[in-house]
Design a protein around this motif. Structure first.
Motif, mmCIF file in Angstrom:
data_model
loop_
_atom_site.group_PDB
_atom_site.id
_atom_site.type_symbol
_atom_site.label_atom_id
_atom_site.label_comp_id
_atom_site.label_asym_id
_atom_site.label_seq_id
_atom_site.Cartn_x
_atom_site.Cartn_y
_atom_site.Cartn_z
ATOM 1 N N LEU A 87 0.714 -0.985 0.030
ATOM 2 C CA LEU A 87 0.024 0.139 0.059
ATOM 3 C C LEU A 87 0.980 1.333 0.078
ATOM 4 C CD1 LEU A 87 -2.717 1.352 0.248
ATOM 5 C CD2 LEU A 87 -2.425 1.076 2.763
ATOM 6 N N LEU A 88 0.675 2.047 -1.026
ATOM 7 C CA LEU A 88 1.522 3.351 -1.098
ATOM 8 C C LEU A 88 0.582 4.522 -0.779
ATOM 9 C CD1 LEU A 88 3.259 2.606 -4.450
ATOM 10 C CD2 LEU A 88 3.998 2.197 -2.094
ATOM 11 N N LEU A 89 1.249 5.453 -0.077
ATOM 12 C CA LEU A 89 0.777 6.916 0.056
ATOM 13 C C LEU A 89 1.624 7.859 -0.715
ATOM 14 C CD1 LEU A 89 -0.582 6.746 3.883
ATOM 15 C CD2 LEU A 89 -1.861 6.263 1.715
ATOM 16 N N VAL A 127 -0.098 8.494 9.401
ATOM 17 C CA VAL A 127 -1.181 7.517 8.737
ATOM 18 C C VAL A 127 -0.435 6.283 8.096
ATOM 19 C CG1 VAL A 127 -2.840 7.721 6.653
ATOM 20 C CG2 VAL A 127 -2.738 9.656 8.133
ATOM 21 N N ALA A 128 0.619 6.606 7.483
ATOM 22 C CA ALA A 128 1.450 5.393 6.912
ATOM 23 C C ALA A 128 1.784 4.313 7.911
ATOM 24 C CB ALA A 128 2.579 5.877 6.211
ATOM 25 N N ASN A 129 2.130 4.692 8.869
ATOM 26 C CA ASN A 129 2.510 3.716 10.076
ATOM 27 C C ASN A 129 1.394 3.132 10.731
ATOM 28 O OD1 ASN A 129 2.947 3.698 13.347
ATOM 29 N ND2 ASN A 129 4.625 2.915 12.298
ATOM 30 N N LEU A 179 0.276 0.682 7.894
ATOM 31 C CA LEU A 179 1.398 -0.222 7.399
ATOM 32 C C LEU A 179 1.682 -0.039 5.992
ATOM 33 C CD1 LEU A 179 0.807 -3.403 9.181
ATOM 34 C CD2 LEU A 179 2.039 -1.690 10.096
ATOM 35 N N ALA A 180 1.511 1.226 5.527
ATOM 36 C CA ALA A 180 1.757 1.800 4.210
ATOM 37 C C ALA A 180 3.208 2.177 3.998
ATOM 38 C CB ALA A 180 0.493 2.642 3.862
ATOM 39 N N SER A 181 3.592 2.549 2.697
ATOM 40 C CA SER A 181 4.779 2.921 2.700
ATOM 41 C C SER A 181 4.437 4.542 2.025
ATOM 42 C CB SER A 181 5.576 2.162 1.380
ATOM 43 O OG SER A 181 5.715 1.021 1.913
ATOM 44 N N PRO A 202 7.918 2.974 7.263
ATOM 45 C CA PRO A 202 8.784 3.717 7.899
ATOM 46 C C PRO A 202 8.750 3.187 9.539
ATOM 47 C CG PRO A 202 6.647 4.898 7.612
ATOM 48 C CD PRO A 202 6.866 3.635 6.596
ATOM 49 N N LYS A 203 10.067 3.507 10.036
ATOM 50 C CA LYS A 203 10.071 3.141 11.498
ATOM 51 C C LYS A 203 9.593 4.358 12.045
ATOM 52 C CE LYS A 203 14.096 0.010 11.241
ATOM 53 N NZ LYS A 203 14.245 -0.060 9.846
#
Length: 323
Positions: free
Chosen positions: A41-43, A64-66, A69-71, A192-193
């Motif tokens: 999943l990309l943002l 939001v990505a975290n 679990l998106a990139s 991202p961490k």
């Protein structure tokens, strides 16, 4: 030079051609579009000049990505007056940034970039274990290899222990000496961490009122967003771990919006729910709005207060969705 809308259109066509399912465009959001291919999943944030990226937007897109679990990925055309180099990864406020041609190489040809642009020039990552394995296979000491590559013994040691990046010229010399590829592709799709934990958001961080507190009281971890197509993300506290099958919930909190605005938001929520495989819902006080908007469940504030726990609330949401 193409404008931002043209770039977004080009990227959308590129992604759909590469097997991605893409969302609509979300203007005035921390991300412009979402795209999914299987588990990826990309943002995406699209800019003409990557130096114009907003740090506040970056912080929100990371949250939001975290949660999803998106990139998160920024795509642009230039930095200052210089066009972005092909197959080079840049960075702005901790987010990976690439040009359109680099994205094309990844999506259509599965060619991952190796070069990272940083202060002082371009760099590559070296696989330290492979470097050490082949150095020892050729019976070379650290000093022997360092002399051949025109670097210090300490530098070779740091390469082998993944402590520093190398400049591309040195990496090429080492590959010629060892007759082996030792550079590592950059994974720009890595989640991202982030030290952000949805379950540990304090009530002070959520400014929207009672609705957010009521969701928290039911057992949801909740964050509010200011620059996204929704007002908040929530996830059941006992589900916020990497092994859970539960997806984040997307919430729209009424905030005295006009019915026309709410209908537009409902279309965006439906779109995002499909792309992210998430449930979405409205929390609304307006008595004129019944049990759904454009197929998105509508929960009244009093119903939120009367729900016993997160499970009961989710049963209500799914019941309204199915109806």
């Amino acid at each position: 030079m193409a404008n931002r809308n043209q770039i977004i259109q080009e990227i959308n066509q590129l992604l759909t051609g590469g097997g991605f399912e893409t969302s609509q465009v979300y203007y005035q959001s921390c991300f412009d579009m979402a795209a999914r291919k299987k588990l990826l999943l990309l943002l995406l944030k699209v800019l003409v000049n990557i130096d114009s990226v907003n740090e506040t937007h970056v912080q929100e897109i990371r949250k939001v990505a975290n949660t999803f679990l998106a990139s998160p990925l920024v795509i642009g055309l230039k930095s200052k007056s210089s066009p972005l180099e092909e197959d080079v990864v840049y960075e702005r406020h901790g987010l990976p940034v690439i040009g359109v041609d680099t994205l094309k190489n990844i999506v259509l040809y599965d060619e991952r970039p190796e070069f990272l642009a940083d202060r002082g020039g371009y760099f590559v990552n070296i696989n330290g274990s492979i470097l050490k394995e082949y150095r020892e296979e050729y019976s070379l000491s650290l000093k022997d290899l360092a002399d051949l590559a025109h670097v210090s013994r300490e530098t070779i040691y740091k390469y082998e222990n993944d402590m520093v990046r190398a400049n591309p010229e040195t990496a090429m010399i080492l590959e010629d000496i060892l007759n082996m590829k030792i550079t590592v592709d950059i994974d720009i799709f890595e989640t991202p961490k982030c030290d952000f934990d949805l379950n540990k958001v304090s009530s002070e961080e959520n400014t929207n009122s009672e609705k957010t507190k009521d969701l928290s009281n039911l057992g949801f971890g909740v964050i509010e967003t200011k620059k996204s197509p929704f007002d908040a993300l929530a996830i059941e506290n006992n589900s916020n771990d990497k092994s859970s099958d539960e997806s984040p919930l997307i919430a729209s909190l009424e905030n005295n919006r006009a019915p026309k605005t709410l209908h537009k938001m409902a279309i965006s929520l439906k779109d995002l729910s499909l792309i992210t495989d998430s449930e979405s819902f409205f929390i609304i006080n307006n008595k004129k709005i019944k049990e759904s908007l454009e197929g998105i469940p509508v929960i009244k504030s009093w119903e939120l207060k009367e729900a016993g726990d997160s499970k009961e609330f989710m049963r209500l949401v799914k019941e309204r969705r199915d109806n």
